[in-house]
Design a protein around this motif. Structure first.
Motif, mmCIF file in Angstrom:
data_model
loop_
_atom_site.group_PDB
_atom_site.id
_atom_site.type_symbol
_atom_site.label_atom_id
_atom_site.label_comp_id
_atom_site.label_asym_id
_atom_site.label_seq_id
_atom_site.Cartn_x
_atom_site.Cartn_y
_atom_site.Cartn_z
ATOM 1 N N MET B 1 0.820 -1.223 0.000
ATOM 2 C CA MET B 1 0.000 0.000 0.000
ATOM 3 C C MET B 1 0.851 1.268 0.000
ATOM 4 S SD MET B 1 -1.063 0.031 4.024
ATOM 5 C CE MET B 1 -1.062 -1.742 4.177
ATOM 6 N N PRO B 2 1.856 1.308 -0.825
ATOM 7 C CA PRO B 2 2.785 2.428 -0.706
ATOM 8 C C PRO B 2 2.188 3.740 -1.214
ATOM 9 C CG PRO B 2 3.409 0.961 -2.526
ATOM 10 C CD PRO B 2 2.164 0.438 -1.966
ATOM 11 N N LYS B 3 1.540 3.713 -2.325
ATOM 12 C CA LYS B 3 1.094 4.950 -2.966
ATOM 13 C C LYS B 3 -0.017 5.626 -2.167
ATOM 14 C CE LYS B 3 1.371 7.025 -7.339
ATOM 15 N NZ LYS B 3 0.834 6.539 -8.613
ATOM 16 N N VAL B 4 -1.028 4.872 -1.885
ATOM 17 C CA VAL B 4 -2.145 5.418 -1.101
ATOM 18 C C VAL B 4 -1.642 5.974 0.219
ATOM 19 C CG1 VAL B 4 -4.248 4.814 0.103
ATOM 20 C CG2 VAL B 4 -3.804 3.860 -2.162
ATOM 21 N N SER B 5 -0.802 5.157 0.861
ATOM 22 C CA SER B 5 -0.259 5.552 2.144
ATOM 23 C C SER B 5 0.473 6.887 2.036
ATOM 24 C CB SER B 5 0.698 4.473 2.623
ATOM 25 O OG SER B 5 0.534 4.244 3.996
ATOM 26 N N GLU B 6 1.261 7.000 0.991
ATOM 27 C CA GLU B 6 2.034 8.224 0.841
ATOM 28 C C GLU B 6 1.132 9.440 0.697
ATOM 29 O OE1 GLU B 6 5.159 10.303 1.263
ATOM 30 O OE2 GLU B 6 5.087 8.131 1.443
ATOM 31 N N GLU B 7 0.107 9.280 -0.127
ATOM 32 C CA GLU B 7 -0.838 10.397 -0.276
ATOM 33 C C GLU B 7 -1.510 10.714 1.037
ATOM 34 O OE1 GLU B 7 -3.571 9.214 -3.266
ATOM 35 O OE2 GLU B 7 -1.969 9.084 -4.760
ATOM 36 N N HIS B 8 -1.892 9.646 1.705
ATOM 37 C CA HIS B 8 -2.554 9.819 2.991
ATOM 38 C C HIS B 8 -1.656 10.566 3.964
ATOM 39 C CE1 HIS B 8 -4.159 8.120 6.926
ATOM 40 N NE2 HIS B 8 -5.012 9.014 6.497
ATOM 41 N N ARG B 9 -0.435 10.107 4.025
ATOM 42 C CA ARG B 9 0.527 10.765 4.915
ATOM 43 C C ARG B 9 0.642 12.253 4.593
ATOM 44 N NH1 ARG B 9 4.133 8.470 8.087
ATOM 45 N NH2 ARG B 9 5.619 10.136 7.724
ATOM 46 N N GLU B 10 0.737 12.542 3.324
ATOM 47 C CA GLU B 10 0.915 13.939 2.935
ATOM 48 C C GLU B 10 -0.316 14.767 3.304
ATOM 49 O OE1 GLU B 10 2.860 16.997 2.277
ATOM 50 O OE2 GLU B 10 3.784 15.021 2.266
ATOM 51 N N ALA B 11 -1.485 14.147 3.093
ATOM 52 C CA ALA B 11 -2.720 14.862 3.423
ATOM 53 C C ALA B 11 -2.795 15.134 4.922
ATOM 54 C CB ALA B 11 -3.929 14.040 2.973
ATOM 55 N N ARG B 12 -2.433 14.144 5.710
ATOM 56 C CA ARG B 12 -2.448 14.316 7.165
ATOM 57 C C ARG B 12 -1.474 15.421 7.577
ATOM 58 N NH1 ARG B 12 -6.484 12.405 8.703
ATOM 59 N NH2 ARG B 12 -6.858 10.483 9.865
ATOM 60 N N ARG B 13 -0.279 15.347 7.034
ATOM 61 C CA ARG B 13 0.704 16.404 7.341
ATOM 62 C C ARG B 13 0.131 17.777 7.048
ATOM 63 N NH1 ARG B 13 6.418 16.391 7.961
ATOM 64 N NH2 ARG B 13 6.437 18.426 6.946
ATOM 65 N N ARG B 14 -0.492 17.893 5.889
ATOM 66 C CA ARG B 14 -1.062 19.169 5.506
ATOM 67 C C ARG B 14 -2.148 19.604 6.469
ATOM 68 N NH1 ARG B 14 1.312 21.545 1.570
ATOM 69 N NH2 ARG B 14 0.321 23.462 0.805
ATOM 70 N N GLN B 15 -3.004 18.621 6.819
ATOM 71 C CA GLN B 15 -4.090 18.914 7.752
ATOM 72 C C GLN B 15 -3.546 19.465 9.075
ATOM 73 O OE1 GLN B 15 -6.130 15.274 8.654
ATOM 74 N NE2 GLN B 15 -7.605 16.208 10.065
ATOM 75 N N ILE B 16 -2.485 18.838 9.538
ATOM 76 C CA ILE B 16 -1.897 19.264 10.814
ATOM 77 C C ILE B 16 -1.238 20.628 10.670
ATOM 78 C CG2 ILE B 16 -0.088 18.737 12.485
ATOM 79 C CD1 ILE B 16 -0.679 15.713 11.794
ATOM 80 N N LEU B 17 -0.509 20.811 9.581
ATOM 81 C CA LEU B 17 0.171 22.100 9.400
ATOM 82 C C LEU B 17 -0.837 23.234 9.253
ATOM 83 C CD1 LEU B 17 3.270 21.417 7.137
ATOM 84 C CD2 LEU B 17 3.172 22.136 9.525
ATOM 85 N N ASP B 18 -1.930 22.959 8.543
ATOM 86 C CA ASP B 18 -2.945 24.000 8.407
ATOM 87 C C ASP B 18 -3.502 24.391 9.774
ATOM 88 O OD1 ASP B 18 -2.579 24.034 5.724
ATOM 89 O OD2 ASP B 18 -4.405 22.950 5.191
ATOM 90 N N ALA B 19 -3.767 23.367 10.573
ATOM 91 C CA ALA B 19 -4.286 23.643 11.925
ATOM 92 C C ALA B 19 -3.272 24.445 12.726
ATOM 93 C CB ALA B 19 -4.607 22.331 12.634
ATOM 94 N N ALA B 20 -2.025 24.036 12.643
ATOM 95 C CA ALA B 20 -0.982 24.752 13.381
ATOM 96 C C ALA B 20 -0.900 26.200 12.902
ATOM 97 C CB ALA B 20 0.366 24.056 13.188
ATOM 98 N N TRP B 21 -1.013 26.373 11.583
ATOM 99 C CA TRP B 21 -0.957 27.729 11.033
ATOM 100 C C TRP B 21 -2.032 28.614 11.670
ATOM 101 C CZ3 TRP B 21 2.159 29.123 6.594
ATOM 102 C CH2 TRP B 21 2.040 30.473 6.262
ATOM 103 N N VAL B 22 -3.235 28.089 11.684
ATOM 104 C CA VAL B 22 -4.347 28.856 12.256
ATOM 105 C C VAL B 22 -4.056 29.202 13.718
ATOM 106 C CG1 VAL B 22 -6.766 28.736 12.931
ATOM 107 C CG2 VAL B 22 -6.044 27.882 10.682
ATOM 108 N N CYS B 23 -3.625 28.220 14.463
ATOM 109 C CA CYS B 23 -3.356 28.448 15.896
ATOM 110 C C CYS B 23 -2.224 29.445 16.091
ATOM 111 C CB CYS B 23 -2.993 27.128 16.569
ATOM 112 S SG CYS B 23 -4.349 25.954 16.669
ATOM 113 N N PHE B 24 -1.149 29.253 15.346
ATOM 114 C CA PHE B 24 0.010 30.126 15.508
ATOM 115 C C PHE B 24 -0.326 31.563 15.135
ATOM 116 C CE2 PHE B 24 3.158 26.375 14.776
ATOM 117 C CZ PHE B 24 2.929 25.950 16.073
ATOM 118 N N ALA B 25 -1.104 31.706 14.074
ATOM 119 C CA ALA B 25 -1.472 33.064 13.668
ATOM 120 C C ALA B 25 -2.383 33.709 14.705
ATOM 121 C CB ALA B 25 -2.159 33.035 12.303
ATOM 122 N N ARG B 26 -3.173 32.875 15.350
ATOM 123 C CA ARG B 26 -4.132 33.413 16.323
ATOM 124 C C ARG B 26 -3.458 33.746 17.632
ATOM 125 N NH1 ARG B 26 -9.056 29.642 16.622
ATOM 126 N NH2 ARG B 26 -7.294 28.230 16.747
#
Lengths: 206, 206, 206, 206
Positions: B1-26
DNA sequence: AATGAATGAGGTTTCATTCAT
DNA sequence: GATGAATGAAACCTCATTCAT
């Protein structure tokens, strides 16, 4: 130890602020704990809290003191009868900062600017003091214009704002990237400020 | 399951970074707790820690993303065949920042610069990325010199440093003092950049 | 230790409340520190704060539990088909309190009543629960009136209030003055409740 | 300077106790800090500590003063030649409490009772004073028995204990549940005290 | 007699992080 | 992969009290 002189109180405040300065410069506002400050000041918790109601107050006071040092520097320059040319003065001001009384405002300024984004009260205080800086730099621009070394067509207020921005970035890059970047900026500013006037000798400014 | 996993990982990373961005800016880096990020991301503690080893890593990643946005902006400009004159381009770049992908790097940049003073690893990372910015701005200066709109006697590397400093101060004043100051800087920069060339038309730099 | 059963959560809450009960009974609400509770519960600070948002919440919960015990006691009595005469029942209720599940609500009640004067939220909660007690005692009065052992001319609601007051003072004197006072009250209440019915027969008050 | 000094001392003590009263009634014993008392009294820490050895002493003194007010109230009633009937007297005493010298002992009494559970010295002091109250109420019962308005078969000491309990609960419910509850108790007590005597006349409840 | 600066232990609470499930 | 309960150190701040002046 009651009924203490005004000087004593002022000395204590200074003692605490000096300690806070050291801690803040070493570890930053947020990685400095109040116990760090107590230890550095050689005072008890209660003693510090008698003079400052909390950590925020300490940060605000430090912000004020450090901005004031830049203002003092400018005032000292403005008090002189003759000014060095701008390409000399600007680098000199930036280079004078670290030497100011043994404490380097440049080491705290970026933290202060960053902190204003979270603390509206601090933002207001800093905005006020940067306004004072702006007044002085505007006056400086006017004097340069009167002396014929700055294009009289420029708005002195706008130009002063640009100078403030330049100084801020200068400080940041010094802190972030070290001496090499600082010297590059110095060279760049010198060249930029020196050129136009030569250029203008043959006719501008009419 | 390498490909799906990789996309998933990237999406999760993005989700977390977006959340962090919002918090840090606030609330800023230091007044944002990891639980704040968990809540904003809608994830558990464990999930976040699977993707980032700690808070510092989150800060570093955010610093990289936000600096990258400035680089992307510059690359987009450099890709064009013809450049607007500098007095147009510089304000345009600064004004484009807030619009970058719905997230405003200008809101985090001062925190990043401040943070570099405490975290040598972050300092190195930021220095590297500012080096990339510097490369691009140096190239820009060269192209302006080639186009005859920038004094060929200026060192493009030094000049690029000055431009970076200017942009940094610009961002800080926007955050600290609001729109009015920003507009003053814009006007000042426009005037400063426009003048010299006119001035020089009558024979400078010969 | 994630994803835990509902029973586990309830058991933890109970564990913490039991510990708080012991501490509060030993030292009072205000001389009990949160670390005292952590130690008594055998849990870490964080664990306790996961279940209760703060000390006030602990006090409120204890107040509710202890009042509930009185309510349970009354419900148990009301569930019976035949009631002992009032001069038996009232002392029995008060004497049953300490035996309730190994925890004595009488030891905490005075603290709760005192605390309501400082904490409006607690006051509201306690008022609500005392309202429940009042409902049950009112019902009890009605049943005694129906049974012909209580003057039917009395308002059952008013009478129930008086009974609550009596029980409260009873508890206080037990705590403040010890067993002797408690027994005196018991004797006094017995005599007062027993007399009127008999008393009327011989036409006293001459 | 013995005489003047003595008056002065007494005035200072009163000043401090009054301040403590206000603070304690506002925030409770434990949420009142000594600095709160200093501020309310308009005195320095040292001044207060000259007159009271600590916070506990302040609490004890307040407990004594507030209990004394109930005793004074009873003494005033006992001094009269003729007594109103019990169903008038008891509510009158409770309603007189708040008016006592501008300070309402009912607002502090529950705190005092609660505090006795933690402080054996206070418990002893309060027990002593409640003994004084008990003496007076016992005497009152005897006079009512002599006047033929109280069943002579009742033990006056036991009955007095019950009356104290009743008054304590009355005070608590006034504080916790407000005026409505207070009025219900008043009505209930009036009916209970009035009925038996009347009841006997017509041989009801047979 | 009075002041009030100073102490420093101790209060409540939060947080980054781990790891059993 | 994901959860979230648990940890426990440490943060900020307050307080009762003392004592030099």
């Amino acid at each position: 130890m009651p009924k203490v002189s005004e000087e004593h109180r002022e000395a204590r405040r200074r003692q605490i602020l000096d300690a806070a300065w050291v801690c803040f410069a070493r570890n930053g506002f947020h990685k400095t704990s109040m116990p760090d400050v107590f230890a550095e000041a050689g005072l008890s918790a209660g003693a510090v809290y008698r003079y400052f109601p909390g950590k925020e107050a300490l940060i605000t006071a430090i912000a004020e003191v450090s901005t004031q040092q830049l203002i003092d520097l400018l005032d000292a320059r403005l008090a002189a009868d003759v000014l060095p040319p701008p390409e000399e003065l600007l680098p000199a001001i930036v280079e004078d900062l670290p030497a100011t009384g043994g404490t380097d405002p440049a080491a705290l300024a970026p933290q202060v600017w960053s902190e204003t984004m979270r603390d509206p009260r601090l933002a207001a205080a800093v905005a006020g003091m940067l306004g004072d800086v702006h007044l002085r730099l505007t006056e400086l621009c006017r004097r340069y214009q009167a002396a014929g070394v700055l294009d009289p067509g420029l708005d002195p207020g706008d130009t002063a704002r640009v100078v403030i921005a330049l100084i801020q970035g200068w400080i940041i890059q010094w802190n972030t990237m070290g001496l090499a970047a600082h010297q590059q900026i110095t060279a760049g500013v010198r060249a930029l400020l020196a050129r136009p006037r030569n250029a203008g000798q043959s006719g501008q400014d009419g």
